[in-house]
Design an enzyme around this catalytic site. Structure first.
Site, PDB file in Angstrom:
ATOM      1  CB  SER A  67      -0.994   0.098   1.158  1.00  0.00           C
ATOM      2  OG  SER A  67      -1.922   1.067   0.776  1.00  0.00           O
ATOM      3  CG  HIS A  72       2.813  15.248   5.329  1.00  0.00           C
ATOM      4  ND1 HIS A  72       2.936  15.287   3.749  1.00  0.00           N
ATOM      5  CD2 HIS A  72       1.806  14.081   5.380  1.00  0.00           C
ATOM      6  CE1 HIS A  72       2.138  14.470   3.049  1.00  0.00           C
ATOM      7  NE2 HIS A  72       1.459  13.821   3.892  1.00  0.00           N
ATOM      8  CB  CYS A  87      -3.051  -4.655   1.835  1.00  0.00           C
ATOM      9  SG  CYS A  87      -3.619  -2.930   1.105  1.00  0.00           S
TER      10      CYS A  87
END
Length: 135
Positions: A67, A72, A87
């Site tokens: 996935s 940030h 996943c």
């Protein structure tokens, strides 16, 4: 789509400032923490805010076969947000997700941490009907 989604907000990080200011350093860290538990990077995109003379924060994403990871940074407040979804289609990758998430948290060394774990795809499927509208 069953998997584990880890979300974290890291405050007052005591890490090397380069991790907060430098997209290349952030990318290197993200790839290393994904590789260590055996996650499979397929591609990356990292962006450096500011300029070479005056760097600001950085943002980046690693697309994984399992996935994704998104990070940030806000160096002006020494804050970081993490979003890691892994996943579990052919095997349970939850332990790998937790190891990668923990390694990132350790690297940033926050003094305050807000962390959430969301198990995705665990509810029973809703049967389709002929007149079902958009979600």
């Amino acid at each position: 789509m069953h998997g584990l989604h880890l979300i974290a907000e890291l405050h007052d990080c005591r890490c090397d400032e380069q991790l907060l200011f430098d997209a290349a350093a952030l990318r290197e860290l993200c790839l290393a923490v994904c590789a260590e538990p055996g996650l499979t990077p397929l591609g990356t995109l990292f962006h450096q805010f500011g300029s070479a003379a005056r760097p600001a924060g950085a943002t980046g994403a690693v697309v994984l076969a399992e996935s994704h990871l998104a990070v940030h940074t806000w160096p002006e407040t020494r804050a970081v947000t993490l979003d890691l979804y892994v996943c579990n289609f052919s095997q349970d990758n939850s332990a790998a997700a937790r190891r990668a998430g923990q390694r990132l948290i350790e690297a940033f060394a926050p003094t305050r941490l807000v962390r959430r774990e969301i198990e995705r795809g665990t509810s029973a499927p809703v049967p389709a009907t002929a007149d079902a509208g958009p979600c």
